[in-house]
Enzyme design. Structure first.
Site, PDB file in Angstrom:
ATOM      1  N   LYS A  60       0.831  -1.265  -0.031  1.00 10.64           N
ATOM      2  CA  LYS A  60       0.165  -0.048   0.052  1.00 10.64           C
ATOM      3  C   LYS A  60       0.818   1.259  -0.021  1.00 10.64           C
ATOM      4  O   LYS A  60       0.435   2.455   0.321  1.00 10.64           O
ATOM      5  CB  LYS A  60      -0.985   0.112   1.116  1.00 10.64           C
ATOM      6  CG  LYS A  60      -1.839  -1.157   1.182  1.00 10.64           C
ATOM      7  CD  LYS A  60      -2.865  -1.050   2.460  1.00 10.64           C
ATOM      8  CE  LYS A  60      -3.768  -2.187   2.848  1.00 10.64           C
ATOM      9  NZ  LYS A  60      -4.420  -2.125   3.947  1.00 10.64           N
ATOM     10  N   ARG A 107     -12.212  -1.758  12.523  1.00  8.72           N
ATOM     11  CA  ARG A 107     -12.512  -1.451  11.121  1.00  8.72           C
ATOM     12  C   ARG A 107     -13.852  -2.219  10.891  1.00  8.72           C
ATOM     13  O   ARG A 107     -13.814  -3.434  11.506  1.00  8.72           O
ATOM     14  CB  ARG A 107     -11.782  -1.707  10.113  1.00  8.72           C
ATOM     15  CG  ARG A 107      -9.965  -1.233  10.245  1.00  8.72           C
ATOM     16  CD  ARG A 107      -9.278  -1.448   9.100  1.00  8.72           C
ATOM     17  NE  ARG A 107      -8.027  -0.853   9.244  1.00  8.72           N
ATOM     18  CZ  ARG A 107      -7.074  -0.935   8.416  1.00  8.72           C
ATOM     19  NH1 ARG A 107      -7.429  -1.209   7.121  1.00  8.72           N
ATOM     20  NH2 ARG A 107      -5.907  -0.361   8.366  1.00  8.72           N
TER      21      ARG A 107
END
Length: 282
Positions: A51, A250
């Site tokens: 990422k 999350r």
């Protein structure tokens, strides 16, 4: 939400806009690098690592950035209006005679020696979309902590790089286990499939404008973002609850019928979301 596929797309756009061109504008809007000036240097390449984004420039320097939840790089043609957000959200500007790359809301931005890139990305596991991909090592990393919930292990970029919250939920659905199942309890035949399945999902989406894991036009994703709509496989309402990744909670989606394993108690359900009662799915 930036994950390995969208970060590789960003790297491709930035590489096309910058690589081989002399920087005519350089503005790094973070206090530590406020006086740094890359103007006059040639941009060499832009590479994704998991990422992370590595923009290498002449002189042995690399601009390292990470998008996290809502960061973005936008590329604009000369004279085109910038539309990625208000000016105060801009963290980096790299311009050439052909256009300008603008980094918005970048939570990580650092300028380092290219020889020291390992300081930024050396901790990462095998990159699902990179030349270093090693499925055996990725699986070994995942199984290294057998008591850890699968969803947390998938998000840990030290195990394998590129999976985010969307792919975590979708992978667990495709493996028919909940994200709270301990990695060590994952059936051997499912564990052996996991690295290849993860790679195929990201590869299938690395060039798509809209992420799709189902192969169907009418529904892009199996469970992520779909609570409390019916599961495409069995019709049971999809559920959502928070799950940690080692740093933050999350929203995590699953089908309580199709996926075997533990499910969280109501206290884990985020406020305002459809959470689940305590039970173990079959």
């Amino acid at each position: 939400m930036p994950e390995g596929d969208t970060v590789h797309q960003a790297a491709k756009r930035l590489h096309g806009a910058l690589a081989g061109k002399v920087l005519t504008r350089s503005d790094l809007r973070v206090p530590r690098y406020a006086t740094a000036d890359l103007t006059g240097r040639t941009a060499l390449d832009v590479t994704a690592r998991g990422k992370h984004l590595l923009t290498r420039v002449e002189g042995g320097l690399t601009l390292h950035s990470h998008l996290r939840m809502d960061g973005a790089w936008k590329v604009y043609a000369p004279g085109q209006r910038w539309s990625g957000g208000p000016a105060h959200q801009i963290r980096a500007i790299l311009g050439t005679g052909d256009g300008t790359a603008v980094g918005y809301r970048l939570p990580v931005l650092e300028l380092l020696r290219t020889a020291d890139e390992h300081r930024a990305v050396g901790h990462l596991g095998p990159d699902l979309l990179g030349p270093d991909w090693d499925p055996e090592r990725a699986l070994e990393n995942l199984l290294g902590d057998p008591a850890r919930p699968l969803g947390e292990a998938l998000l840990d970029q030290r195990n394998l790089a590129g999976i985010g919250n969307v792919y975590k939920s979708e992978l667990c659905f495709l493996l028919r286990v909940t994200p709270w199942l301990a990695v060590g309890d994952l059936p051997a035949e499912y564990a052996s499939r996991l690295p290849d399945l993860a790679k195929r999902l990201l590869e299938a989406n690395r060039d798509r404008p809209a992420r799709n894991t189902t192969g169907q036009r009418e529904q892009n994703l199996f469970v992520y973002g779909r609570a409390p709509r019916p599961c495409a496989r069995c019709g049971t309402p999809v559920r959502v609850a928070d799950q940690g990744d080692g740093s933050r909670d999350r929203p995590t989606y699953w089908c309580p019928v199709c996926q075997r394993g533990p499910a969280p108690s109501p206290s884990h359900g985020p406020a305002g979301r459809h959470s689940t009662p305590p039970h173990t799915t079959n």
